[in-house]
Design a protein around this motif. Structure first.
Motif, PDB file in Angstrom:
ATOM      1  N   ASN A  55       0.769  -1.256   0.076  1.00  0.00           N
ATOM      2  CA  ASN A  55      -0.078   0.270  -0.225  1.00  0.00           C
ATOM      3  C   ASN A  55       0.996   1.172   0.021  1.00  0.00           C
ATOM      4  N   ILE A  56       1.797   1.148   0.794  1.00  0.00           N
ATOM      5  CA  ILE A  56       2.903   2.206   0.850  1.00  0.00           C
ATOM      6  C   ILE A  56       3.598   2.783  -0.572  1.00  0.00           C
ATOM      7  N   VAL A  57       3.715   1.429  -1.186  1.00  0.00           N
ATOM      8  CA  VAL A  57       4.513   1.623  -2.441  1.00  0.00           C
ATOM      9  C   VAL A  57       3.571   2.368  -3.441  1.00  0.00           C
ATOM     10  N   LYS A  58       2.203   1.843  -3.419  1.00  0.00           N
ATOM     11  CA  LYS A  58       0.991   2.436  -4.324  1.00  0.00           C
ATOM     12  C   LYS A  58       1.017   4.126  -4.008  1.00  0.00           C
ATOM     13  N   GLU A  59       1.120   4.349  -2.686  1.00  0.00           N
ATOM     14  CA  GLU A  59       1.005   5.606  -2.374  1.00  0.00           C
ATOM     15  C   GLU A  59       2.131   6.668  -2.806  1.00  0.00           C
ATOM     16  N   ALA A  60       3.289   6.183  -2.907  1.00  0.00           N
ATOM     17  CA  ALA A  60       4.514   6.650  -3.374  1.00  0.00           C
ATOM     18  C   ALA A  60       4.357   7.392  -4.831  1.00  0.00           C
ATOM     19  N   LYS A  61       3.560   6.697  -5.611  1.00  0.00           N
ATOM     20  CA  LYS A  61       3.483   7.183  -7.029  1.00  0.00           C
ATOM     21  C   LYS A  61       4.611   7.390  -7.750  1.00  0.00           C
ATOM     22  N   SER A  62       5.447   6.493  -7.817  1.00  0.00           N
ATOM     23  CA  SER A  62       6.594   6.651  -8.272  1.00  0.00           C
ATOM     24  C   SER A  62       7.017   5.027  -8.777  1.00  0.00           C
ATOM     25  N   ASP A  63       7.722   5.309  -9.858  1.00  0.00           N
ATOM     26  CA  ASP A  63       8.270   3.747 -10.375  1.00  0.00           C
ATOM     27  C   ASP A  63       9.321   3.297  -9.729  1.00  0.00           C
ATOM     28  N   LYS A  64      10.107   4.059  -9.219  1.00  0.00           N
ATOM     29  CA  LYS A  64      11.370   3.931  -8.194  1.00  0.00           C
ATOM     30  C   LYS A  64      11.210   4.535  -6.983  1.00  0.00           C
ATOM     31  N   TYR A  65      11.814   3.949  -5.816  1.00  0.00           N
ATOM     32  CA  TYR A  65      11.798   4.631  -4.517  1.00  0.00           C
ATOM     33  C   TYR A  65      13.105   4.152  -3.952  1.00  0.00           C
TER      34      TYR A  65
END
Length: 515
Positions: free
Chosen positions: A492-502
């Motif tokens: 869920n956090i990765v989806k919230e980040a709205k970025s292909d990379k982090y």
């Protein structure tokens, strides 16, 4: 005193002076080294940094994040300097650092000579104890207000002597008088302990006004400083102090250190806490390793006996004089003789303990009681030399122990500073977080970190967001998104980040991760 004794004392003074100068150079150099090597901030500093970064200037004159209390004008100055230099590491630490450098030169060249004008040996010991006091070297450049507190304590001593020596010839338009008014006004906005250290000077003006009024010669010269103080106090109350005085958390934290009247046992403990003023100024166990612990406790007893002895001597001296001269003593104001600094330090002691018994001032916390260093050390040194004179054979034990107490903590503390072992938190974590922020800024990526990744919950629970955003590399204008993963909700956090990379940040490493 025999010629041999005089020569021996001169030799001790000569080499002690060399030792003091070397220790001053070592103390300042070790702090510069730690500044150059970007020593990590820690919890209290993170709280303050977060406030500076994410409060507007007007917001700083309100309730602060994380229930912090800090002189608001001081905080605004730090914010201004930090913003000018884009939150450069040195810009954040430079103000407390400069205050403390000034304090060291003040105490060596001026204050020690005011307090012990006719005894070089005592003056050098006074400087040594200041350099060895834990708050002096541990908070030398930390983002706290303690270095400003001791600066105003030192300057209050100077102004007390300046006024008692020059009041009769002092012109209201002179640089010294106008400088004093600025000193009074600024102190209330840069130091919470300023009203305490200024209290003896207020008493000076109060008694002077009484004397002038009695002789029908009341002047603006004695009234204006009191008016400026009251005006500044009222202004600082509405901009700062009202938040401190209404902070329930503050009183809960202080409750263990203020006087309690709930039971006989609390009453006894409350009175015994006053002894902290004579001992906690000089020792902090972190400066010692296990080999010295037994010696430390023995020296603490020596310190306590000597300091209490010195206090009784000074108090007895002035009590005897007041009783002998009675009303004429106060009427003539001859107790303000600049060569007798005892009265200022006695007044400061009684103001501090009076506030303690009124439950308005905590005792026992060496940082908060930094201003108490002056009178505690004065009583200690007077007591030591009285005991040396009374028990001449004790010089072979007592004087070496006092030198050890005055030298060793500063040497050990500054060595720890060079080794970065004075830190309460892991330097490697701090460095890693900084590198991750730099990578996130360069690649325009959010940062993702697990809950309680950096420190165990017993130390600081779930403050990963704070550690990152309070880091000196995190610039508010960059607004790098930070996401803390809790309860295994990484997806869920990765989806919230709205970025292909982090940036996936862990305790000692980080990596760029693609979705």
């Amino acid at each position: 005193m025999t010629e041999t004794t005089t020569k021996s004392k001169s030799t001790v003074i000569k080499y002690l002076n060399y030792g003091v100068i070397l220790l001053i150079v070592f103390s300042i150099s070790s702090q510069l080294y730690s500044l150059i090597n970007l020593k990590g901030f820690w919890l209290d500093e993170w709280f303050i940094l977060y406030n500076i970064k994410f409060h507007s200037y007007s917001g700083l004159f309100n309730n602060l994040f994380y229930s912090q209390q800090f002189p608001r004008v001081y905080l605004s100055i730090v914010k201004f300097i930090a913003e000018v230099f884009n939150y450069n590491y040195f810009s954040i630490r430079v103000l407390p650092f400069l205050f403390q450098v000034v304090n060291i030169f003040l105490v060596y060249f001026l204050i020690s000579k005011i307090i012990f004008p006719s005894d070089k040996l005592k003056a050098l010991l006074f400087v040594l104890f200041f350099l060895s006091f834990h708050t002096t070297f541990f908070y030398f450049s930390q983002l706290k207000a303690y270095t400003a507190d001791i600066f105003y304590a030192f300057m209050s001593i100077w102004y007390f002597c300046y006024l008692s020596r020059n009041y009769n010839i002092l012109n209201i338009s002179s640089v010294g008088y106008i400088g004093m008014l600025f000193f009074i006004f600024s102190g209330l906005f840069l130091s919470y302990t300023f009203p305490i250290v200024f209290a003896p000077i207020l008493i000076f003006f109060f008694l002077t006004s009484l004397s002038e009024a009695r002789n029908r010669q009341l002047s603006l010269k004695s009234v204006l400083p009191v008016v400026v103080f009251i005006a500044a106090l009222v202004l600082s109350y509405f901009t700062d102090l009202r938040f401190v005085l209404s902070d329930k958390g503050q009183y809960q934290n202080f409750n263990m250190y203020v006087m309690n009247y709930g039971s006989i046992s609390q009453l006894v403990k409350g009175f015994s806490n006053v002894l902290w003023l004579f001992t906690s100024m000089f020792f902090f166990d972190k400066a010692y390793n296990s080999y010295f612990l037994m010696l430390l406790y023995f020296v603490k007893i020596i310190i306590l006996v000597s300091a209490v002895t010195g206090f009784i001597l000074v108090l007895f001296k002035y009590s005897k004089k007041i009783i002998a001269e009675k009303r004429s003593y106060i009427k003539s104001l001859n107790f303000l003789n600049p060569l007798n600094i005892d009265i200022y330090l006695l007044l400061l002691f009684f103001v501090a303990t009076g506030l303690y018994f009124l439950r308005m001032l905590p005792l026992g916390t060496h940082r908060i009681n930094y201003f108490c260093f002056v009178f505690a050390t004065y009583f200690l040194i007077n007591g030591v030399f009285f005991l040396l004179k009374k028990f001449k054979q004790s010089k072979y034990i007592l004087f070496p122990l006092i030198l050890f107490a005055a030298f060793f903590p500063a040497v050990q503390g500054n060595i720890n500073e060079l080794k970065n072992t004075n830190l309460d938190f892991d330097q490697k974590i701090y460095d890693n977080v900084g590198n991750a922020i730099i990578a996130a800024r360069a690649n325009f990526l959010p940062i993702v970190v697990s809950f309680n990744e950096f420190y165990p919950s017993s130390i600081m629970e779930g403050q990963e967001n704070l550690v990152i955003k309070a880091h000196h590399e995190y610039k508010p204008k960059d607004s790098i998104p930070v996401f803390v993963v809790k309860n295994n909700n990484m997806e869920n956090i990765v989806k919230e980040a709205k970025s292909d990379k982090y940036i996936l940040l862990s305790k000692y490493t980080f990596q760029i991760v693609s979705k």
